[in-house]
Design an enzyme around this catalytic site. Structure first.
Site, PDB file in Angstrom:
ATOM      1  N   ASP A 230       6.247  -5.557  -6.107  1.00  0.00           N
ATOM      2  CA  ASP A 230       4.584  -5.849  -6.501  1.00  0.00           C
ATOM      3  C   ASP A 230       4.490  -6.103  -7.955  1.00  0.00           C
ATOM      4  O   ASP A 230       5.336  -6.121  -8.555  1.00  0.00           O
ATOM      5  CB  ASP A 230       4.178  -4.165  -6.124  1.00  0.00           C
ATOM      6  CG  ASP A 230       2.625  -4.149  -6.172  1.00  0.00           C
ATOM      7  OD1 ASP A 230       2.003  -5.599  -5.989  1.00  0.00           O
ATOM      8  OD2 ASP A 230       2.167  -3.157  -6.190  1.00  0.00           O
TER       9      ASP A 230
ATOM     10  N   HIS B 255      -0.456   4.367  -1.565  1.00  0.00           N
ATOM     11  CA  HIS B 255      -1.088   3.331  -0.956  1.00  0.00           C
ATOM     12  C   HIS B 255      -0.476   3.303   0.651  1.00  0.00           C
ATOM     13  O   HIS B 255       0.236   2.268   0.974  1.00  0.00           O
ATOM     14  CB  HIS B 255      -0.933   1.949  -1.559  1.00  0.00           C
ATOM     15  CG  HIS B 255      -1.639   0.670  -1.213  1.00  0.00           C
ATOM     16  ND1 HIS B 255      -2.631   0.736  -0.155  1.00  0.00           N
ATOM     17  CD2 HIS B 255      -1.698  -0.467  -1.644  1.00  0.00           C
ATOM     18  CE1 HIS B 255      -3.152  -0.150  -0.232  1.00  0.00           C
ATOM     19  NE2 HIS B 255      -2.797  -1.123  -0.872  1.00  0.00           N
TER      20      HIS B 255
ATOM     21  N   GLN C  87      -1.200   0.409   3.271  1.00  0.00           N
ATOM     22  CA  GLN C  87      -0.359  -0.863   3.015  1.00  0.00           C
ATOM     23  C   GLN C  87       1.118  -0.618   3.668  1.00  0.00           C
ATOM     24  O   GLN C  87       1.707  -1.562   4.232  1.00  0.00           O
ATOM     25  CB  GLN C  87      -0.177  -1.038   1.650  1.00  0.00           C
ATOM     26  CG  GLN C  87       0.916  -2.179   1.181  1.00  0.00           C
ATOM     27  CD  GLN C  87       0.373  -3.685   1.635  1.00  0.00           C
ATOM     28  OE1 GLN C  87      -0.623  -4.064   1.697  1.00  0.00           O
ATOM     29  NE2 GLN C  87       1.304  -3.991   2.351  1.00  0.00           N
TER      30      GLN C  87
ATOM     31  N   CYS D   8       3.193  -6.704  -1.254  1.00  0.00           N
ATOM     32  CA  CYS D   8       1.874  -6.398  -0.694  1.00  0.00           C
ATOM     33  C   CYS D   8       0.710  -7.249  -1.313  1.00  0.00           C
ATOM     34  O   CYS D   8      -0.251  -7.160  -0.411  1.00  0.00           O
ATOM     35  CB  CYS D   8       1.260  -4.831  -0.960  1.00  0.00           C
ATOM     36  SG  CYS D   8       1.251  -4.842  -2.838  1.00  0.00           S
TER      37      CYS D   8
ATOM     38  N   ARG E 284      -2.089  -5.658   8.257  1.00  0.00           N
ATOM     39  CA  ARG E 284      -3.053  -4.810   7.723  1.00  0.00           C
ATOM     40  C   ARG E 284      -4.162  -4.728   8.793  1.00  0.00           C
ATOM     41  O   ARG E 284      -4.457  -3.214   8.765  1.00  0.00           O
ATOM     42  CB  ARG E 284      -3.562  -5.316   6.428  1.00  0.00           C
ATOM     43  CG  ARG E 284      -2.506  -5.405   5.302  1.00  0.00           C
ATOM     44  CD  ARG E 284      -2.164  -3.924   4.863  1.00  0.00           C
ATOM     45  NE  ARG E 284      -3.307  -3.061   4.318  1.00  0.00           N
ATOM     46  CZ  ARG E 284      -3.810  -3.173   3.122  1.00  0.00           C
ATOM     47  NH1 ARG E 284      -3.506  -3.816   2.188  1.00  0.00           N
ATOM     48  NH2 ARG E 284      -4.538  -2.280   2.871  1.00  0.00           N
TER      49      ARG E 284
ATOM     50  N   ARG F  51     -11.264   3.044  -2.028  1.00  0.00           N
ATOM     51  CA  ARG F  51     -10.516   2.378  -2.821  1.00  0.00           C
ATOM     52  C   ARG F  51     -10.765   2.508  -4.236  1.00  0.00           C
ATOM     53  O   ARG F  51     -11.740   2.246  -4.756  1.00  0.00           O
ATOM     54  CB  ARG F  51     -10.176   1.089  -2.458  1.00  0.00           C
ATOM     55  CG  ARG F  51      -9.080   0.308  -3.178  1.00  0.00           C
ATOM     56  CD  ARG F  51      -9.223  -1.220  -2.747  1.00  0.00           C
ATOM     57  NE  ARG F  51      -8.713  -2.280  -3.399  1.00  0.00           N
ATOM     58  CZ  ARG F  51      -7.044  -2.649  -3.017  1.00  0.00           C
ATOM     59  NH1 ARG F  51      -6.722  -1.733  -2.212  1.00  0.00           N
ATOM     60  NH2 ARG F  51      -6.718  -3.220  -3.781  1.00  0.00           N
TER      61      ARG F  51
END
Length: 312
Positions: free
Chosen positions: A230, A135, A138, A269, A297, A108
């Site tokens: 987001d 991403h 996600q 998210c 997730r 990450r």
């Protein structure tokens, strides 16, 4: 050949569907089980995942850890600042060393070039836990969430209309990619100067997705089955007042959601800044499926890990 999961296209459309099917099936098989109980088949018994964090995390950290536990494996958490990466060791050397010690690596980070370099030198699967460009993990959870709710209404992903409001960031780049692979259409309601990556859009369009960019948030949401957004200021960005001003018309509120379908779903998210990109009455309202999205997730990561190990 080592399977890396840096973007959704690394799997491709058939494999993405298989990953979604696996995630949904694994979730269904765990109803009423304690969260730490290992799945009956323990398909990753003896496997170790190294999780390398150069950016803070809640959902990615916990979901990958729990995914490995439930699959019978284990995970190591490596904070970049407490490893030799933080003291100047090259990504290439880190990849070589970790490949001798663990079975897979999740990174990450910020610059997407870092994970590409890691994958180039690693001899074990590398998974993108987030970069500034994309991403994908996600979005697998997002697709799972929408699939589950759509199935309850007799719908499928293919042919749906999605709407994105706000910044053309890493999350929406992966949604754009998903539109091409899963066959849904996407309206991007973004302010000028904050568009999504044109390469992702071009590739999705080449696969038949209808991607529309508009500066009108109402036009973006009109008739949408799914509305997503987001945070406007991502990790590591300074509080940019100019950016916040540009984003304000794209706030997802009750008035804007009224232009979507009556049964539209709302995705985010997380983490959320209530009162900025979305109002509390939307994210806490009946259209919101963000808590299912967060829970998924774990199941999405499990499916991604099994794909990376060549098990599906």
């Amino acid at each position: 050949m080592t399977r890396h999961f840096l973007n959704l296209s690394d799997a491709g459309a058939p494999a993405l569907q298989a990953i979604l099917n696996e995630a949904i099936a694994r979730k269904a098989a765990r109803v009423a089980l304690p969260k730490g109980q290992v799945d009956a088949d323990a398909p990753l018994a003896g496997r170790v995942l190294a999780m390398v964090f150069e950016k803070n995390s809640t959902r990615t950290r916990v979901s990958f850890d729990m995914a490995m536990r439930q699959l019978g494996g284990s995970a190591l958490i490596l904070e970049a600042g407490s490893t030799q990466l933080g003291r100047g060791e090259t990504i290439a050397d880190t990849a070589r060393v970790l490949s001798r010690m663990v079975d897979a690596i999740m990174l990450r980070t910020d610059d997407h070039a870092k994970i590409e370099e890691l994958a180039h030198y690693a001899t074990v699967p590398v998974i993108n836990g987030l970069t500034d460009l994309s991403h994908p993990c996600q979005i697998v959870a997002d697709l799972q969430t929408v699939t589950e709710h759509a199935a309850a209404c007799g719908k499928t992903l293919a042919g749906q209309q999605w709407a994105w409001l706000g910044d053309g960031n890493n999350v929406v780049n992966s949604i754009v990619e998903a539109a091409g692979l899963a066959g849904f259409h996407l309206n991007l309601g973004v302010p000028a100067g904050y568009d999504s990556d044109p390469g992702f859009i071009a590739r999705a369009q080449a696969l038949g997705a209808r991607i529309t960019v508009t500066r009108d948030p109402v036009a973006a949401v009109a008739g949408a089955d799914v509305v997503a957004t987001d945070t406007w200021i991502s990790m590591g960005q300074a509080q940019a007042h100019e950016k916040l001003a540009a984003m304000t018309p794209y706030q997802v509120n009750a008035a804007l959601m009224a232009h979507a379908r009556p049964d539209a779903l709302f995705l985010h998210c997380l983490p959320v800044h209530r009162g900025e990109e979305v109002t509390a009455d939307v994210i806490d309202g009946p259209a919101s499926v963000v808590w299912d999205e967060a829970e998924n997730r774990i199941h999405a990561q499990k499916a991604i890990l099994r794909w990376a190990f060549g098990q599906i």
